[in-house]
Design a protein around this motif. Structure first.
Motif, PDB file in Angstrom:
ATOM      1  N   PHE A   6       8.425  -1.621   0.559  1.00  0.00           N
ATOM      2  CA  PHE A   6       8.291  -0.198   0.857  1.00  0.00           C
ATOM      3  C   PHE A   6       9.204   0.232   1.997  1.00  0.00           C
ATOM      4  CE2 PHE A   6       4.239  -1.240  -1.031  1.00  0.00           C
ATOM      5  CZ  PHE A   6       3.907  -0.107  -1.763  1.00  0.00           C
ATOM      6  N   THR A  66      -1.204   9.253  -1.472  1.00  0.00           N
ATOM      7  CA  THR A  66      -0.666   9.178  -0.112  1.00  0.00           C
ATOM      8  C   THR A  66      -0.900  10.499   0.610  1.00  0.00           C
ATOM      9  OG1 THR A  66       1.051   7.726  -0.941  1.00  0.00           O
ATOM     10  CG2 THR A  66       1.368   8.623   1.247  1.00  0.00           C
ATOM     11  N   HIS A  67      -0.612  11.567  -0.116  1.00  0.00           N
ATOM     12  CA  HIS A  67      -0.798  12.883   0.484  1.00  0.00           C
ATOM     13  C   HIS A  67      -2.249  13.058   0.941  1.00  0.00           C
ATOM     14  CE1 HIS A  67      -0.188  17.103   1.225  1.00  0.00           C
ATOM     15  NE2 HIS A  67      -1.274  17.369   0.517  1.00  0.00           N
ATOM     16  N   LYS A 117       3.129  -7.269   0.333  1.00  0.00           N
ATOM     17  CA  LYS A 117       3.729  -5.997   0.754  1.00  0.00           C
ATOM     18  C   LYS A 117       4.713  -6.232   1.906  1.00  0.00           C
ATOM     19  CE  LYS A 117       1.472  -1.833   1.394  1.00  0.00           C
ATOM     20  NZ  LYS A 117       0.616  -0.888   2.150  1.00  0.00           N
ATOM     21  N   LYS A 139      -4.454  10.770   1.597  1.00  0.00           N
ATOM     22  CA  LYS A 139      -4.772   9.883   2.707  1.00  0.00           C
ATOM     23  C   LYS A 139      -4.214  10.421   4.013  1.00  0.00           C
ATOM     24  CE  LYS A 139      -4.426   5.083   4.193  1.00  0.00           C
ATOM     25  NZ  LYS A 139      -5.850   4.739   4.280  1.00  0.00           N
ATOM     26  N   VAL A 140      -2.967  10.896   3.929  1.00  0.00           N
ATOM     27  CA  VAL A 140      -2.320  11.418   5.139  1.00  0.00           C
ATOM     28  C   VAL A 140      -3.070  12.643   5.644  1.00  0.00           C
ATOM     29  CG1 VAL A 140      -0.256  12.637   5.924  1.00  0.00           C
ATOM     30  CG2 VAL A 140      -0.040  10.460   4.736  1.00  0.00           C
ATOM     31  N   ILE A 191      -1.896  -7.038  -0.154  1.00  0.00           N
ATOM     32  CA  ILE A 191      -2.580  -6.006  -0.910  1.00  0.00           C
ATOM     33  C   ILE A 191      -3.692  -6.628  -1.756  1.00  0.00           C
ATOM     34  CG2 ILE A 191      -2.309  -4.270  -2.716  1.00  0.00           C
ATOM     35  CD1 ILE A 191       0.553  -3.855  -1.733  1.00  0.00           C
ATOM     36  N   GLU A 192      -3.392  -7.769  -2.345  1.00  0.00           N
ATOM     37  CA  GLU A 192      -4.375  -8.321  -3.273  1.00  0.00           C
ATOM     38  C   GLU A 192      -4.146  -9.813  -3.458  1.00  0.00           C
ATOM     39  OE1 GLU A 192      -4.618  -6.041  -6.898  1.00  0.00           O
ATOM     40  OE2 GLU A 192      -5.306  -7.805  -7.988  1.00  0.00           O
ATOM     41  N   ALA A 221       1.432   9.707  10.130  1.00  0.00           N
ATOM     42  CA  ALA A 221       0.255   9.366   9.319  1.00  0.00           C
ATOM     43  C   ALA A 221       0.676   8.591   8.073  1.00  0.00           C
ATOM     44  CB  ALA A 221      -0.500  10.632   8.947  1.00  0.00           C
ATOM     45  N   GLU A 264     -10.571   4.216   0.248  1.00  0.00           N
ATOM     46  CA  GLU A 264     -10.364   2.798   0.001  1.00  0.00           C
ATOM     47  C   GLU A 264      -8.898   2.537  -0.339  1.00  0.00           C
ATOM     48  OE1 GLU A 264     -12.120   0.016   0.317  1.00  0.00           O
ATOM     49  OE2 GLU A 264     -13.457   1.368   1.403  1.00  0.00           O
ATOM     50  N   TYR A 265      -8.249   3.595  -0.766  1.00  0.00           N
ATOM     51  CA  TYR A 265      -6.882   3.505  -1.250  1.00  0.00           C
ATOM     52  C   TYR A 265      -5.930   2.805  -0.290  1.00  0.00           C
ATOM     53  CZ  TYR A 265      -2.187   5.283  -2.048  1.00  0.00           C
ATOM     54  OH  TYR A 265      -0.855   5.400  -2.221  1.00  0.00           O
ATOM     55  N   VAL A 266      -5.203   1.830  -0.804  1.00  0.00           N
ATOM     56  CA  VAL A 266      -4.154   1.172  -0.037  1.00  0.00           C
ATOM     57  C   VAL A 266      -2.845   1.469  -0.754  1.00  0.00           C
ATOM     58  CG1 VAL A 266      -3.195  -1.018   0.711  1.00  0.00           C
ATOM     59  CG2 VAL A 266      -5.673  -0.672   0.716  1.00  0.00           C
ATOM     60  N   VAL A 267      -1.855   1.925   0.010  1.00  0.00           N
ATOM     61  CA  VAL A 267      -0.566   2.225  -0.608  1.00  0.00           C
ATOM     62  C   VAL A 267      -0.065   0.949  -1.291  1.00  0.00           C
ATOM     63  CG1 VAL A 267       1.836   2.811  -0.177  1.00  0.00           C
ATOM     64  CG2 VAL A 267       0.022   4.044   1.012  1.00  0.00           C
ATOM     65  N   GLY A 268       0.173   1.051  -2.582  1.00  0.00           N
ATOM     66  CA  GLY A 268       0.690  -0.105  -3.308  1.00  0.00           C
ATOM     67  C   GLY A 268      -0.370  -0.874  -4.061  1.00  0.00           C
ATOM     68  N   ALA A 269      -1.618  -0.403  -3.981  1.00  0.00           N
ATOM     69  CA  ALA A 269      -2.676  -1.113  -4.710  1.00  0.00           C
ATOM     70  C   ALA A 269      -2.336  -1.115  -6.203  1.00  0.00           C
ATOM     71  CB  ALA A 269      -4.019  -0.425  -4.472  1.00  0.00           C
ATOM     72  N   GLU A 270      -2.704  -2.195  -6.886  1.00  0.00           N
ATOM     73  CA  GLU A 270      -2.350  -2.349  -8.285  1.00  0.00           C
ATOM     74  C   GLU A 270      -3.075  -1.343  -9.161  1.00  0.00           C
ATOM     75  OE1 GLU A 270       0.416  -4.164  -7.961  1.00  0.00           O
ATOM     76  OE2 GLU A 270      -0.161  -5.445  -9.649  1.00  0.00           O
ATOM     77  N   MET A 281     -11.492   1.993   9.605  1.00  0.00           N
ATOM     78  CA  MET A 281     -10.909   2.580   8.407  1.00  0.00           C
ATOM     79  C   MET A 281     -11.937   2.733   7.293  1.00  0.00           C
ATOM     80  SD  MET A 281      -7.782   3.125   9.181  1.00  0.00           S
ATOM     81  CE  MET A 281      -6.962   3.381   7.610  1.00  0.00           C
ATOM     82  N   LEU A 334       0.758   7.993  -6.788  1.00  0.00           N
ATOM     83  CA  LEU A 334       1.080   7.507  -5.440  1.00  0.00           C
ATOM     84  C   LEU A 334       1.274   8.678  -4.486  1.00  0.00           C
ATOM     85  CD1 LEU A 334       3.544   4.514  -5.950  1.00  0.00           C
ATOM     86  CD2 LEU A 334       1.270   4.466  -4.947  1.00  0.00           C
ATOM     87  N   GLN A 368      -0.408  -0.299   6.306  1.00  0.00           N
ATOM     88  CA  GLN A 368      -1.679  -0.963   6.045  1.00  0.00           C
ATOM     89  C   GLN A 368      -1.491  -2.205   5.164  1.00  0.00           C
ATOM     90  OE1 GLN A 368      -4.190   1.945   4.301  1.00  0.00           O
ATOM     91  NE2 GLN A 368      -6.017   0.692   4.481  1.00  0.00           N
ATOM     92  N   PHE A 413       7.519  10.524   1.706  1.00  0.00           N
ATOM     93  CA  PHE A 413       6.424   9.574   1.530  1.00  0.00           C
ATOM     94  C   PHE A 413       6.951   8.154   1.729  1.00  0.00           C
ATOM     95  CE2 PHE A 413       4.735  13.255  -0.774  1.00  0.00           C
ATOM     96  CZ  PHE A 413       3.566  13.405  -0.046  1.00  0.00           C
ATOM     97  N   LYS A 426       5.954  -6.052  -3.276  1.00  0.00           N
ATOM     98  CA  LYS A 426       6.307  -4.630  -3.240  1.00  0.00           C
ATOM     99  C   LYS A 426       6.977  -4.332  -1.898  1.00  0.00           C
ATOM    100  CE  LYS A 426       2.505  -3.266  -6.225  1.00  0.00           C
ATOM    101  NZ  LYS A 426       1.568  -2.206  -6.590  1.00  0.00           N
TER     102      LYS A 426
END
Lengths: 432, 227
Positions: free
Chosen positions: B77, A120-121, B14, A123-124, B2-3, B87, A10-16, A5, A116, B94, B56, B75
């Motif tokens: 989802f 997401t778009h 998550k 990344k997808v 996530i963190e 995808a 680097e983006y993670v869905v939900g990153a702060e 990856m 978001l 993740q 999404f 969070k």
């Protein structure tokens, strides 16, 4: 997985996201200005760590009223709005601070949602693109494999085709031998007849010669003896009588003539066969098709049924360059075919003509004809209407192949029950 | 996860609601949002949908501070269930700390449940997560409908897998909180083992769950999880 990856976002869905990442000066400042114009003396926005981000209005100090409200992001206090002003304006300042906090919270929410969605778009899309590249690579690999397979397949098909061609040509050769073999039976019968009476005649001649010899020996011994002439005449006459010289003298001439005729017949058969088979010349040469038909007819006549009538209607033809043995094979196959399909006495008419640079030879018989449903198949190898074992089904195939090899055509017209008419057309001027 | 930032005393977890299309993942989150108090949870964020189908994801955030001062954000989802959005599912999955699989109880959906679960296994592996180790809870939703697979049959098939199993009707709000409590509890235990939530941060499982589900009276479950 990290390696896999690492080249993605680097983006993670939900990153702060911090407040500063979600909202900008151009969005906040008009709001701060607005509340100051509406009555506050100063408006501030701080982040989650209480660091001042933006402010508008007079410097803090002499204001008697301060109202601070949290700005929420995902349930967490992400920052604070602070409004200062005169105590006398408390009501309006409280309303303004509530509105400002709610507006910025709503903005954060809306911006987070947008970010978001975008992230997401992206990344997808990126991931889908990578997967497409991967799929493309796999497809390429498999395409290469199939190409490989296809090329080796071609090779295999070539090999098999070659084997089939060889087998086919062996079959055609065998068919040729078979028709010759069939001829040979008729010819053998034809030769056997004169041979048997030749043998019988020679035997008789041998006996006659023995009597002549005896007669001659008598003359010789008596001529030197003492007997009187009258005595000699008498004895000679008696001997002549007893040996039946008169009779055998009358017969011997016929015997010799008959034997000569028999030998001639054998000689003719041999020469017909030679002419037909072109044993002496296997190569291409200019030939007269009419005479080749005659040669074939002569040989085929030994195979012809009793009472067959063959009508010839030949026009003079230009010489046609070919291997005559092959052409005779075609004629023989058609003639034998007609003989085999006959019902009742065979009537076969053969005609030749030249017209518009084409030599046409037709063989028209009075046989059973060819039903329409099989007419298109009669030139196919191994197609036969004869009983199993009676024919291999290659006679017409051989004819077709030979004619086609000389750039000619062979066609058939037929009405069931009314005979068949085969027409061979050959180019009279050979094309280069 | 996530963190986790020791310096900032911050932990972001998550949870992912997975499952076939139209099995009720978003409805689960909507009910949680309705049932749980305003305090400590953020607003439900529903990203664009088309004809009620998630494209999404949806996000329901929770936030509270442990006695030690550790800020904890959870969070939750949903993923889009439709096959074509694979995808997006990978992206959302993740760094997940726990997964709730929402299956559709209708007899006509048995096949879709199966292939979606296979898809979950595949995608967990893709994002480097081990399905045998990640906290996982199974919910059979739509128990209010007719023509559904019997609970007996579901238990016969799924119980040997050792995954906590819940019957639910998200539409009626039943079984939703129980499912959420179970996955949250499992995630707590996993985090407690790694970071000593109780020892270092004074946060035990009960108070963790209480903070996440404040205001939720124990609704009548269709049946509880067994663990």
């Amino acid at each position: 997985m990290k390696d896999r990856m690492s080249h993605h976002l680097e983006y993670v869905v939900g990153a702060e996201k911090s407040l500063r990442e979600l909202i900008g000066e151009e969005e906040v400042m008009p709001l701060l200005k607005g509340v100051v114009e509406a009555g506050a003396s100063r408006a501030e926005l701080t982040d989650g760590g209480d660091r001042m981000l933006w402010w508008f209005g007079v410097p803090p100090g002499d204001q008697s009223l301060t109202v601070t409200l949290p700005v929420l992001l995902e349930g967490e206090t992400a920052g604070k709005v602070t409004l200062r002003g005169r105590a006398s304006e408390e009501k309006i300042i409280r309303i303004l601070s509530g509105m400002l906090a709610a507006t910025i919270t709503a903005m954060l929410r809306a911006n987070l949602k947008r970010i978001l969605t975008t992230e997401t778009h992206t990344k997808v899309v990126n991931q889908s693109y990578e997967e497409l590249l991967e799929t493309n690579k796999r497809l390429r690999t498999s395409e290469a494999r199939y190409k490989d397979l296809a090329s080796s397949l071609e090779e295999k098909v070539r090999e098999r085709t070659e084997e089939l061609r060889a087998a086919h040509s062996r079959m055609l050769q065998q068919e040729k031998m078979a028709s010759v073999g069939q001829l040979a039976a008729g010819v053998a019968h034809e030769i056997n007849n004169p041979l048997s009476f030749l043998a019988s005649n020679i035997n008789t001649l041998g006996k006659y010669v023995a009597r002549f010899r005896e007669m001659l020996l008598f003359y010789r011994s008596a001529s030197g003896g003492d007997d009187t002439l009258s005595q000699f005449r008498k004895e000679a006459g008696q001997k002549w009588e007893s040996l039946r010289i008169d009779r055998i003298m009358a017969d011997v001439g016929e015997l010799i003539a008959q034997s000569l005729e028999g030998a001639e017949r054998v000689g003719k058969i041999v020469s017909d066969l030679k002419g037909f088979s072109h044993i002496d010349d296997g190569e291409e040469m200019p030939v007269d098709i009419n005479s080749e038909i005659d040669k074939t007819l002569r040989v085929a006549s030994y195979e012809m049924p009793e009472g067959a009538e063959i009508a010839r209607d030949f026009e003079p033809l230009p010489a046609f360059t070919c291997n005559p043995a092959l052409l005779c094979q075609v004629f023989l196959n058609l003639i034998l075919n007609a003989a085999q399909s006959r019902r009742g006495p065979l009537r076969l008419s053969i005609s030749t003509e030249e017209h518009n640079g084409e030599i046409a030879v037709t063989f028209s018989d009075n046989g059973s004809g060819i039903p329409e449903e099989i007419r298109s198949r009669i030139f196919e190898p191994f197609f036969t209407t004869k009983e199993v074992g009676a024919g291999k089904g290659l006679g017409l195939t051989v004819a077709y192949e030979i004619v086609t090899a000389y750039h000619g055509t062979i066609t058939v017209e037929s009405e069931q029950g009314k005979g068949a008419c085969f027409t061979i057309r050959l180019p009279s001027k050979k094309e280069k | 996860m996530i963190e986790f930032d020791e310096l900032e005393k911050r932990m972001v977890l998550k949870l992912v609601y997975y499952g076939p299309a139209l099995s009720g993942k978003t409805t689960n989150l909507l009910r949680l949002h309705d049932i749980i108090d305003r305090e400590g949870r953020g607003e439900l964020m529903v990203l664009d949908t088309k004809d009620d189908r998630t494209i999404f994801f949806d996000l329901l955030p929770f936030f509270f501070i442990a006695p030690s001062g550790l800020k904890i954000k959870v969070k939750v989802f949903t993923v889009p269930g439709q096959v074509r959005h694979d995808a997006t599912r990978k992206a959302v999955l993740q760094r997940a700390d726990g997964v709730v699989f929402i299956a559709d109880s209708q007899t006509s959906e048995v096949f879709n449940n199966g292939s979606s679960f296979e898809n979950l296994e595949k995608n967990l592996a893709f994002v480097g997560l081990d399905i045998s180790r990640i906290p996982l809870v199974l919910q059979f939703n739509k128990r209010d409908l007719r023509d559904i697979v019997t609970e007996e049959e579901i238990r016969r098939v799924w119980e040997p897998a050792g995954i906590p199993l819940f019957m639910a009707s998200a539409l009626e709000g039943r079984g939703v909180v129980e499912t959420f409590r179970e996955i949250a509890g499992m995630v707590y235990e996993a985090m407690d083992r790694r970071f000593g939530l109780k020892e270092n941060h004074g946060l035990d499982k009960e108070s963790f769950l209480k903070r996440l589900t404040s205001g939720a009276a124990e609704s009548l479950p269709f049946s509880g999880g067994s663990r």
